[in-house]
Design an enzyme around this catalytic site. Structure first.
Site, mmCIF file in Angstrom:
data_model
loop_
_atom_site.group_PDB
_atom_site.id
_atom_site.type_symbol
_atom_site.label_atom_id
_atom_site.label_comp_id
_atom_site.label_asym_id
_atom_site.label_seq_id
_atom_site.Cartn_x
_atom_site.Cartn_y
_atom_site.Cartn_z
ATOM 1 C CB CYS A 100 -0.949 0.009 1.192
ATOM 2 S SG CYS A 100 -0.213 -0.432 2.774
ATOM 3 N N GLY A 101 1.969 1.188 -0.766
ATOM 4 C CA GLY A 101 2.839 2.344 -0.903
ATOM 5 C C GLY A 101 3.533 2.692 0.403
#
Length: 301
Positions: A100-101
């Protein structure tokens, strides 16, 4: 002739390798597309929850501020007692999963920065919510509370309330002088804002839309009793809201990350297919050269 055969085997090996890479990228792209769709569906549900929670939380805070302001100082709220801040409980809220980055990394960085700058010299205790923050801070030298990091496995008000009550009881007993929530606030799919929010001691908060005004409430049975019941409820709602903000932010961050990964996979596929076609063309050219060389050799005999 020998060099031509060596070139042919080298080109065929390159073709096989490029083909394997193409298949691998296609498989990865299918996975990232699926994860993006799953995150989009989860985001809609999480976004609905936080959108519904915000007005309720703001209105409850406004009522609490008004009732407290009109109490003429009679209400000695235990959760508002200010202390020196030698013992601090930090609640970093991350996710259970990655991909998720920078979602989880930003929270961990913000927590470490707060410890070094804002709470330098204080006795730090970590109450991680989310598996990623627990896995990181359990390796640190800080005291880590490991009873509540799995709240996202069954995210309900009841599961979050247990963690909130632990922090509140610790503050009331004097085990902690201050409690801070560190979480990602959901703004939109592509934007999450890291917040370091003071949870305890509680301080008057004004709604972003309507300033607190003195309202003549009719209270039953008494103002002190209402405050005594309303304050803990308001704090638990505030705690739950921060967790919902983080949950919506997580799905937004993962959706954005998977969308970008899918685009990158598409660009890589273009490059690999171009490389494959060029290598294949070189292999065909090499085969033609072998045929010509063979024909010339036979003609020479």
């Amino acid at each position: 002739m020998g060099s031509l055969y060596q070139t042919k085997h080298s080109l065929m090996a390159n073709l096989k390798e490029v083909k394997q890479r193409i298949n691998s990228v296609i498989s990865t792209q299918q996975i990232t597309k699926a994860m993006k769709m799953v995150s989009a569906a989860k985001l809609r549900r999480a976004q609905d929850k936080i959108v519904q929670m915000r007005p309720y939380s703001q209105k409850l805070t406004t009522i609490l501020n008004n009732v407290s302001a009109a109490s003429e100082g009679a209400a000695d709220i235990v959760y508002a007692q200010k202390r020196e801040g030698k013992k601090v409980l930090l609640v970093p809220v991350t996710s259970d999963k990655g991909l998720c980055g920078a979602f989880n990394t930003n929270i961990i960085k913000a927590t470490n920065a707060a410890i070094k700058e804002q709470f330098a010299g204080a006795e730090i205790t970590i109450l991680p919510l989310g598996k990623k923050s627990y896995e990181y801070f359990k390796k640190s030298s800080y005291v880590v509370i490991d009873a509540y990091f799995g709240v996202f496995q069954n995210l309900t008000f009841d599961t979050v309330r247990d963690a909130a009550e632990f922090a509140m009881n610790g503050f009331v007993s004097g085990e902690y002088d201050q409690v801070f929530l560190i979480f990602n606030e959901f703004k939109n799919v592509a934007t999450q804002i890291v917040r370091t929010e003071q949870f305890l001691p509680m301080a008057p908060q004004e709604s972003k839309e309507v300033k607190a005004t003195e309202t003549d409430y009719i209270l039953e049975p008494s103002r002190a009793y209402i405050i005594e019941e309303l304050v803990p409820t308001s704090l638990k709602i505030q705690f739950y809201k921060a967790v919902l903000e983080s949950n919506a932010s997580e799905h937004g961050a993962r959706m954005t990350a998977m969308d970008k990964a899918t685009e990158n996979a598409g660009e890589l596929l273009k490059e690999l297919k171009l490389m494959y076609n060029r290598t294949r063309q070189a292999a065909i050219t090499n085969e033609i050269l072998e045929i010509v060389a063979g024909a010339n050799a036979l003609a020479g005999k």
